[in-house]
Write a protein that holds these residues in place. Structure first.
Motif, PDB file in Angstrom:
ATOM      1  N   UNK A   1      51.515  -8.920  40.512  1.00  0.00           N
ATOM      2  CA  UNK A   1      51.774 -10.171  41.223  1.00  0.00           C
ATOM      3  C   UNK A   1      51.999  -9.843  42.687  1.00  0.00           C
ATOM      4  N   UNK A   2      52.246 -10.860  43.491  1.00  0.00           N
ATOM      5  CA  UNK A   2      52.373 -10.684  44.936  1.00  0.00           C
ATOM      6  C   UNK A   2      53.434  -9.635  45.295  1.00  0.00           C
ATOM      7  N   UNK A   3      54.521  -9.584  44.532  1.00  0.00           N
ATOM      8  CA  UNK A   3      55.620  -8.669  44.871  1.00  0.00           C
ATOM      9  C   UNK A   3      55.180  -7.198  44.853  1.00  0.00           C
ATOM     10  N   UNK A   4      54.206  -6.882  43.996  1.00  0.00           N
ATOM     11  CA  UNK A   4      53.708  -5.502  43.944  1.00  0.00           C
ATOM     12  C   UNK A   4      53.021  -5.152  45.273  1.00  0.00           C
ATOM     13  N   UNK A   5      52.280  -6.093  45.810  1.00  0.00           N
ATOM     14  CA  UNK A   5      51.522  -5.856  47.038  1.00  0.00           C
ATOM     15  C   UNK A   5      52.428  -5.866  48.274  1.00  0.00           C
TER      16      UNK A   5
ATOM     17  N   UNK B   1      52.524  -4.581  52.042  1.00  0.00           N
ATOM     18  CA  UNK B   1      51.989  -5.621  52.931  1.00  0.00           C
ATOM     19  C   UNK B   1      53.131  -6.482  53.459  1.00  0.00           C
ATOM     20  N   UNK B   2      53.910  -5.893  54.335  1.00  0.00           N
ATOM     21  CA  UNK B   2      55.046  -6.627  54.895  1.00  0.00           C
ATOM     22  C   UNK B   2      55.256  -6.230  56.362  1.00  0.00           C
TER      23      UNK B   2
ATOM     24  N   UNK C   1      55.215  -2.627  58.305  1.00  0.00           N
ATOM     25  CA  UNK C   1      54.016  -1.901  58.730  1.00  0.00           C
ATOM     26  C   UNK C   1      53.773  -2.159  60.207  1.00  0.00           C
ATOM     27  N   UNK C   2      53.494  -1.119  60.980  1.00  0.00           N
ATOM     28  CA  UNK C   2      53.362  -1.297  62.431  1.00  0.00           C
ATOM     29  C   UNK C   2      52.185  -2.176  62.841  1.00  0.00           C
ATOM     30  N   UNK C   3      51.195  -2.355  61.933  1.00  0.00           N
ATOM     31  CA  UNK C   3      50.035  -3.172  62.299  1.00  0.00           C
ATOM     32  C   UNK C   3      50.106  -4.572  61.696  1.00  0.00           C
ATOM     33  N   UNK C   4      51.221  -4.855  61.019  1.00  0.00           N
ATOM     34  CA  UNK C   4      51.378  -6.156  60.368  1.00  0.00           C
ATOM     35  C   UNK C   4      51.292  -7.277  61.396  1.00  0.00           C
TER      36      UNK C   4
END
Ligand code: HEC
Ligand code: HEC
Ligand code: HEC
Ligand code: HEC
Length: 227
Positions: free
Chosen positions: A185-189, A193-194, A197-200
């Motif tokens: 589910x989304x929580x795994x990603x 993906x948050x 991350x310096x490129x977020x």
């Protein structure tokens, strides 16, 4: 012997043993062969030790039985995210986000949690000493976003998968979760993906429904799982 060494040594023999008779879980002869000739060898090869039940084992351990998913994953961006950290790669993005494009980030502990499998956790990625061939080899199978980054540490559930391969019995997905596999589910990603991350890009927060199919490997029907 430490659990980590057991895994490292087992890895070498596993490749030989399993490639021989375990091209994929769909091969009809697999269960029989495992039961007769190779079972104890496979059990030994997959054993990670009781104290490391939830340890990471490396994507190569999954390849033996899930060759199709492995092949598809290999072509995915996720498999290659370690390369991004090398000097000279993704230079524009790095410059745009105040990172140094000339710097080698492959040993940087602030990057590795999201660009490797299980960094800092039992059995997970360890920066290898360049002259330690075994460590270099093991690190290769834990570099990038691997199978266990999404499905959870293999040490928890390899025994169950081995049992399914041997017995060919039916199972329900709840049994997988009970053994420690992640429910996708989304929580795994969003572990990665948050905003840490310096490129977020905060104007493009992670959209699971949009990203789900792009992020994983191709899917192949399961034969033993009951609805
Ligand atoms: C919290 C997790 C996380 C951390 C920590 C992290 N990254 Fe990433 N990184 C990601 C994710 C997820 C992406 C892909 C999506 C995005 O760009 O936000 C990414 C993408 C990138 C990209 C863009 C690649 C491209 O060409 O599109 C670069 C460059 C990068 N990371 C470098 C680094 C460096 C260098 C560090 C350490 C200083 C680092 N990352 C730390 C999660 C992380
Ligand atoms: C262990 C960290 C980690 C996890 C967990 C993770 N990702 Fe990623 N993901 C990354 C990094 C790092 C990249 C950067 C790859 C690149 O740009 O080449 C990335 C890139 C992507 C991309 C490529 C598109 C883009 O932004 O450039 C998609 C799609 C994606 N991830 C989806 C997912 C989905 C869906 C999940 C959960 C099922 C997931 N990811 C779980 C780290 C992670
Ligand atoms: C970015 C996250 C991600 C990574 C990395 C990943 N998977 Fe998956 N995997 C998924 C998702 C999402 C599903 C669908 C799960 C669901 O719907 O419950 C899935 C499903 C599966 C299935 C069920 C059958 C199928 O094909 O759908 C198997 C087997 C599997 N993965 C094995 C692997 C193996 C082996 C690797 C490494 C080579 C791997 N996965 C890497 C996200 C990932
Ligand atoms: C010894 C063989 C073997 C190994 C090694 C193995 N698996 Fe499996 N796995 C199986 C079998 C058999 C099934 C059930 C397949 C079916 O239903 O057709 C399965 C099912 C799965 C599923 C589907 C779960 C569900 O019901 O949604 C996933 C995901 C998965 N494995 C991931 C992995 C990952 C990740 C690894 C490595 C850490 C791994 N497996 C290692 C044999 C194995």
């Amino acid at each position: 012997m430490s659990a980590r060494w057991t895994v490292a040594i087992a890895g070498a023999s596993l490749a030989v043993v399993l490639t021989f008779f375990c091209a994929g879980v769909n091969a009809p002869a697999v269960a029989g062969d495992v039961a007769t000739f190779g079972r104890s060898a496979v059990m030994a090869a997959l054993a990670v030790g009781e104290d490391s039940a939830a340890a990471y084992v490396g994507s190569n351990k999954c390849k033996m039985c899930h060759a199709k998913q492995y092949k598809s994953w290999k072509k995915n961006k996720h498999a290659k995210v370690m390369d991004i950290l090398k000097a000279g790669n993704s230079s524009e993005k790095k410059t745009a986000h105040n990172l140094d494009p000339g710097k080698d980030y492959t040993t940087d502990a602030t990057c590795l949690p999201c660009h490797t499998v299980g960094f800092g956790k039992p059995g997970g990625y360890v920066v290898p000493a360049a002259d330690d061939k075994k460590a270099v080899k093991r690190a290769k199978h834990l570099a990038g976003v691997g199978c266990e980054s999404c499905h959870g540490p293999g040490g928890a559930y390899l025994d169950l998968h081995m049992d399914l391969l041997k017995s060919k019995r039916k199972y329900k997905v709840e049994e997988m979760y009970a053994a420690g596999m992640n429910k996708l589910g989304a929580d795994v990603c969003t572990q990665c993906h948050n905003e840490k991350g310096p490129t977020f890009d905060p104007s493009h927060p992670f959209d699971y429904t949009k990203m789900k199919d792009l992020g994983a490997h191709d899917h192949f029907p399961l034969k033993q799982r009951e609805p």
